[in-house]
Design an enzyme around this catalytic site. Structure first.
Site, PDB file in Angstrom:
ATOM      1  N   LYS A 162      19.073   6.824  -2.176  1.00  0.00           N
ATOM      2  CA  LYS A 162      20.551   6.375  -1.433  1.00  0.00           C
ATOM      3  C   LYS A 162      20.140   6.982  -0.303  1.00  0.00           C
ATOM      4  CE  LYS A 162      25.130   3.982  -2.068  1.00  0.00           C
ATOM      5  NZ  LYS A 162      26.243   3.641  -2.980  1.00  0.00           N
ATOM      6  N   HIS A 222     -20.420 -15.581 -13.434  1.00  0.00           N
ATOM      7  CA  HIS A 222     -19.406 -16.047 -12.406  1.00  0.00           C
ATOM      8  C   HIS A 222     -18.214 -16.612 -13.556  1.00  0.00           C
ATOM      9  CE1 HIS A 222     -22.327 -16.204  -8.998  1.00  0.00           C
ATOM     10  NE2 HIS A 222     -22.721 -16.949 -10.175  1.00  0.00           N
TER      11      HIS A 222
END
Length: 516
Positions: free
Chosen positions: A137, A280
């Site tokens: 901050k 697959h």
């Protein structure tokens, strides 16, 4: 004025070198606590303990160390605001120019298979995120380093920017810091949602945050025209990000999808050596046997055509005998929990096959996520082991012990096959798999056609119920002797009656495993 740096790190990588340079080259005074202070003192680096600096002892077994106004006042004070500087002077506080903090390893802790809920909670960092956020901050005046990878760049900044990092660098560090704490909090929230001690039926939260750190830019996605990247969750690599690639090219997008499908299936089996071959994202061959070599031989024999170019997952460390078999066909990837030196040497004869060692293949995502237009879907994982003691035998015929084991085996496999899913198995080996068909009859026909004559005496598993007698009759005609399915159709009795008339065993699990 004394330049203060606060160092409090869980990951000690590069810490000593950084601290030595801060003191010797730039005249910093170091503040630290706990293990970080001990590490610095052991390296003969002058350090002041936070408790000595604040005149407040560490309490609650170390839970409270840096949560003190003298620390946070020094971090948050705006150096260009007279009122802030006056507050510091009135309280005998000094500004802190550098905060070096990384957090308790929460993600690594919860990735352990045997972690308890209590241990996970104790690895939630409180002081660390507070320090990081405060420094981020106030990045206009303070630099925050939340990752050891930033240390070298920071020191270079001090050397080239007049002993103070540029505003741009401090902003970059602040951005990284807030991303770090956001990801950390997300990991905690997700864990609490899915922890064993929580209610599994509770709804997911109204707000869910998803974030990741790039692990690798992939060559392309499912197809060459699609850009793709691999992101990992957590600052500490886990799962596939923590796997060791022993040989072969970088993993592709499709490799990773197939590897995860193989991992999730092989994780179902722990008691005996098991081999899984995936193509697959669907299994094409699965087998359990007394040795790993035999398991792979039987999994490969289940569908040797589809196994070509497949992904292999094994639940035991790879030995030389099994690795020799692996080199006899083209495979994309092999993943194992360990690899004997002789096996490594054997696989080197096939340098293109990707070989990964992932010590724990049982840990998957606690909250699987899929994207849709305008958002994403999240659901609890479905990795619970089958509960055969709660299954219901609904026919007059009772399963033999051998059939019972095959039914359990087939049920473990079918939950990892795309719906509509059918698995035909015998003697702990898949014989035929029907996946992803638009109707269940089609999947039954495909699985039985693959099994052919081997279906005599086999069992059949279905991920969804049989609302009609036709599939039961088709299975019986092919030689299947036992069926396991969820049950739950309004027409269950029709299937049960057909099974009774044909002398089949039918078992209801009362749990469905659709996979879309």
């Amino acid at each position: 004025m004394t330049r203060l740096a606060l160092l409090s790190t869980s990951d000690k990588s590069g810490l000593v070198d950084l601290a030595q340079t801060l003191v010797a080259e730039f005249g910093f005074q170091l503040l630290s606590s706990g293990g970080t202070a001990a590490t610095l003192a052991a390296a003969n680096i002058p350090v002041t303990k936070v408790s000595d600096y604040t005149q407040s002892p560490e309490i609650l077994g170390g839970r409270v160390k840096t949560l003190h106004p003298k620390i946070h006042g020094g971090i948050l004070a705006r150096r260009d605001l007279e009122a802030d500087l006056a507050d510091l002077a009135a309280q005998a506080m000094e500004p802190i120019d550098l905060v070096v903090v990384n957090l308790y390893p929460f993600q690594a802790t919860i990735a352990k298979a045997d972690v308890s809920f209590g241990d996970a909670i104790e690895n939630i960092d409180i002081g660390g995120p507070t320090l990081i956020r405060a420094a981020a901050k106030n990045h206009a005046h303070v630099t925050v380093l939340s990752n050891p990878s930033q240390y070298a760049a920071y020191l270079q900044q001090l050397r080239s920017a007049g002993a103070r990092p540029t505003p741009e660098f401090r902003l970059q560090c602040a951005q990284a810091a807030f991303a770090h704490t956001a990801e950390y909090d997300q990991a905690i929230a997700n864990y609490l949602l899915t922890a064993a001690d929580s209610n599994p039926d509770q709804p997911l939260p109204a707000t869910f945050t998803l974030s990741g750190v790039i692990q690798q830019t992939l060559r392309y996605g499912e197809n060459p025209h699609q850009a793709a990247a691999w992101y990992r969750t957590g600052t500490t690599p886990t799962g596939w990000a923590a796997a060791d690639l022993l040989q072969g090219k970088e993993l592709s997008y499709n490799n990773l999808l197939d590897l995860e499908a193989a991992r999730s299936l092989v994780a179902e089996f722990s008691d005996q050596p098991t081999a899984v071959i995936v193509k697959h994202t669907n299994p094409c061959g699965v087998a359990t046997a007394s040795t790993l070599k035999s398991a792979y031989e039987r999994a490969f024999a289940a569908d040797s055509v589809s196994a070509f170019g497949g992904i292999v997952a094994l639940n035991r460390p790879l030995d030389a005998e099994t690795s020799e078999l692996l080199t006899q066909t083209f495979l994309e990837c092999v993943v194992v929990p360990g690899c004997e030196p002789a096996a490594v040497a054997q696989l080197a004869h096939k340098p293109k096959v990707r070989v990964l060692v992932a010590p724990d293949l049982t840990v998957g995502p606690p909250l699987p996520i899929r994207t849709i237009a305008g958002g994403f879907l999240a659901q609890a994982a479905s990795e619970q082991a089958p509960s055969p003691d709660q299954w219901e035998i609904v026919t007059q015929s009772q399963p033999t012990p051998e059939q019972w084991q095959d039914l359990i085996f087939a049920w473990k496999v079918v939950k990892h096959v795309k719906s509509n899913a059918i698995v035909v198995a015998k003697e702990l080996q898949t014989l035929g798999i029907g996946a992803g068909q638009m109707n269940r009859v089609g999947s039954v026909q495909i699985a039985l056609a693959d099994a052919a004559a081997a279906a005599q005496g086999a069992v059949l598993a279905s991920d969804g119920f049989f609302p009609f007698a036709d599939s039961v009759q088709t299975a019986a005609a092919a030689g299947v002797k036992a069926i396991v399915q969820p049950g739950g159709s309004l027409r269950d009795q029709e299937s049960i009656q057909a099974a009774n008339e044909l002398g089949l065993v039918m078992v209801f699990t009362n749990r469905r495993y659709f996979r879309h």
